[in-house]
Scaffold this motif. Structure first.
Motif, PDB file in Angstrom:
ATOM      1  N   MET A  94       0.830  -1.149   0.000  1.00 33.35           N
ATOM      2  CA  MET A  94       0.000   0.000   0.000  1.00 33.35           C
ATOM      3  C   MET A  94       0.892   1.236   0.000  1.00 33.35           C
ATOM      4  N   ILE A  95       0.505   2.245  -0.742  1.00 30.79           N
ATOM      5  CA  ILE A  95       1.254   3.493  -0.819  1.00 30.79           C
ATOM      6  C   ILE A  95       0.409   4.604  -0.209  1.00 30.79           C
ATOM      7  N   ASN A  96       1.022   5.380   0.648  1.00 32.42           N
ATOM      8  CA  ASN A  96       0.338   6.493   1.286  1.00 32.42           C
ATOM      9  C   ASN A  96       0.094   7.590   0.258  1.00 32.42           C
ATOM     10  N   ASN A  97      -1.141   8.082   0.153  1.00 32.53           N
ATOM     11  CA  ASN A  97      -1.455   9.108  -0.838  1.00 32.53           C
ATOM     12  C   ASN A  97      -0.797  10.454  -0.531  1.00 32.53           C
ATOM     13  N   ASN A  98      -0.317  10.672   0.678  1.00 31.69           N
ATOM     14  CA  ASN A  98       0.383  11.914   1.005  1.00 31.69           C
ATOM     15  C   ASN A  98       1.773  11.970   0.373  1.00 31.69           C
ATOM     16  N   THR A  99       2.295  10.851  -0.087  1.00 32.11           N
ATOM     17  CA  THR A  99       3.626  10.828  -0.688  1.00 32.11           C
ATOM     18  C   THR A  99       3.586  10.872  -2.211  1.00 32.11           C
ATOM     19  N   LEU A 100       2.392  10.835  -2.798  1.00 31.97           N
ATOM     20  CA  LEU A 100       2.268  10.849  -4.254  1.00 31.97           C
ATOM     21  C   LEU A 100       2.176  12.266  -4.797  1.00 31.97           C
ATOM     22  N   SER A 101       2.832  12.481  -5.934  1.00 29.76           N
ATOM     23  CA  SER A 101       2.732  13.748  -6.634  1.00 29.76           C
ATOM     24  C   SER A 101       1.723  13.630  -7.771  1.00 29.76           C
ATOM     25  N   ASN A 102       1.859  12.571  -8.565  1.00 29.08           N
ATOM     26  CA  ASN A 102       1.006  12.372  -9.716  1.00 29.08           C
ATOM     27  C   ASN A 102       0.975  10.888 -10.056  1.00 29.08           C
ATOM     28  N   SER A 103      -0.117  10.446 -10.626  1.00 28.86           N
ATOM     29  CA  SER A 103      -0.187   9.064 -11.095  1.00 28.86           C
ATOM     30  C   SER A 103      -0.946   9.029 -12.412  1.00 28.86           C
ATOM     31  N   ASP A 104      -0.505   8.158 -13.305  1.00 31.27           N
ATOM     32  CA  ASP A 104      -1.140   7.985 -14.607  1.00 31.27           C
ATOM     33  C   ASP A 104      -1.358   6.502 -14.860  1.00 31.27           C
ATOM     34  N   PHE A 105      -2.489   6.185 -15.456  1.00 37.72           N
ATOM     35  CA  PHE A 105      -2.799   4.807 -15.818  1.00 37.72           C
ATOM     36  C   PHE A 105      -2.939   4.749 -17.333  1.00 37.72           C
ATOM     37  N   TYR A 106      -2.069   3.981 -17.970  1.00 36.97           N
ATOM     38  CA  TYR A 106      -2.064   3.868 -19.425  1.00 36.97           C
ATOM     39  C   TYR A 106      -2.614   2.510 -19.837  1.00 36.97           C
ATOM     40  N   THR A 107      -3.510   2.521 -20.811  1.00 39.19           N
ATOM     41  CA  THR A 107      -3.980   1.279 -21.419  1.00 39.19           C
ATOM     42  C   THR A 107      -3.785   1.407 -22.923  1.00 39.19           C
ATOM     43  N   GLY A 108      -3.443   0.330 -23.564  1.00 39.28           N
ATOM     44  CA  GLY A 108      -3.246   0.371 -25.016  1.00 39.28           C
ATOM     45  C   GLY A 108      -1.940   1.057 -25.362  1.00 39.28           C
ATOM     46  N   ALA A 109      -2.006   2.156 -26.115  1.00 37.71           N
ATOM     47  CA  ALA A 109      -0.799   2.892 -26.532  1.00 37.71           C
ATOM     48  C   ALA A 109      -0.311   3.766 -25.383  1.00 37.71           C
ATOM     49  N   PHE A 110       0.971   3.658 -25.070  1.00 41.89           N
ATOM     50  CA  PHE A 110       1.548   4.484 -24.019  1.00 41.89           C
ATOM     51  C   PHE A 110       2.937   4.937 -24.441  1.00 41.89           C
ATOM     52  N   PRO A 111       3.559   5.892 -23.716  1.00 40.40           N
ATOM     53  CA  PRO A 111       4.844   6.481 -24.111  1.00 40.40           C
ATOM     54  C   PRO A 111       5.947   5.445 -24.316  1.00 40.40           C
ATOM     55  N   ALA A 112       6.957   5.837 -25.094  1.00 34.89           N
ATOM     56  CA  ALA A 112       8.057   4.935 -25.452  1.00 34.89           C
ATOM     57  C   ALA A 112       8.848   4.451 -24.248  1.00 34.89           C
TER      58      ALA A 112
END
Length: 69
Positions: A1-19
């Protein structure tokens, strides 16, 4: 489990995603952690349905910390 106070940003990629994620499975969950506070001490205390949470951050020693004016 990750504490949400330590997160800056999160992204969820499906299909095509960055190189940078080439060769990974079909889905990628990219978590970016925020920078901690290395100048001042900060404390948090939270209470919720699932329990209690306490956190502290700041410089490891006062000797190396910059002085605030």
């Amino acid at each position: 489990m990750i504490n949400n106070n330590t997160l800056s940003n999160s992204d969820f990629y499906t299909g095509a995603f960055p190189a940078e994620f080439w060769g990974c499975p079909e889905r990628v969950f990219d978590l970016k952690m925020r920078n901690g506070n290395n100048e001042n001490y900060e404390f948090t205390l939270q209470a919720g349905f699932n329990g209690l949470e306490a956190g502290a951050e700041g410089p490891v020693s006062r000797k190396g910390a910059p002085h605030s004016s």
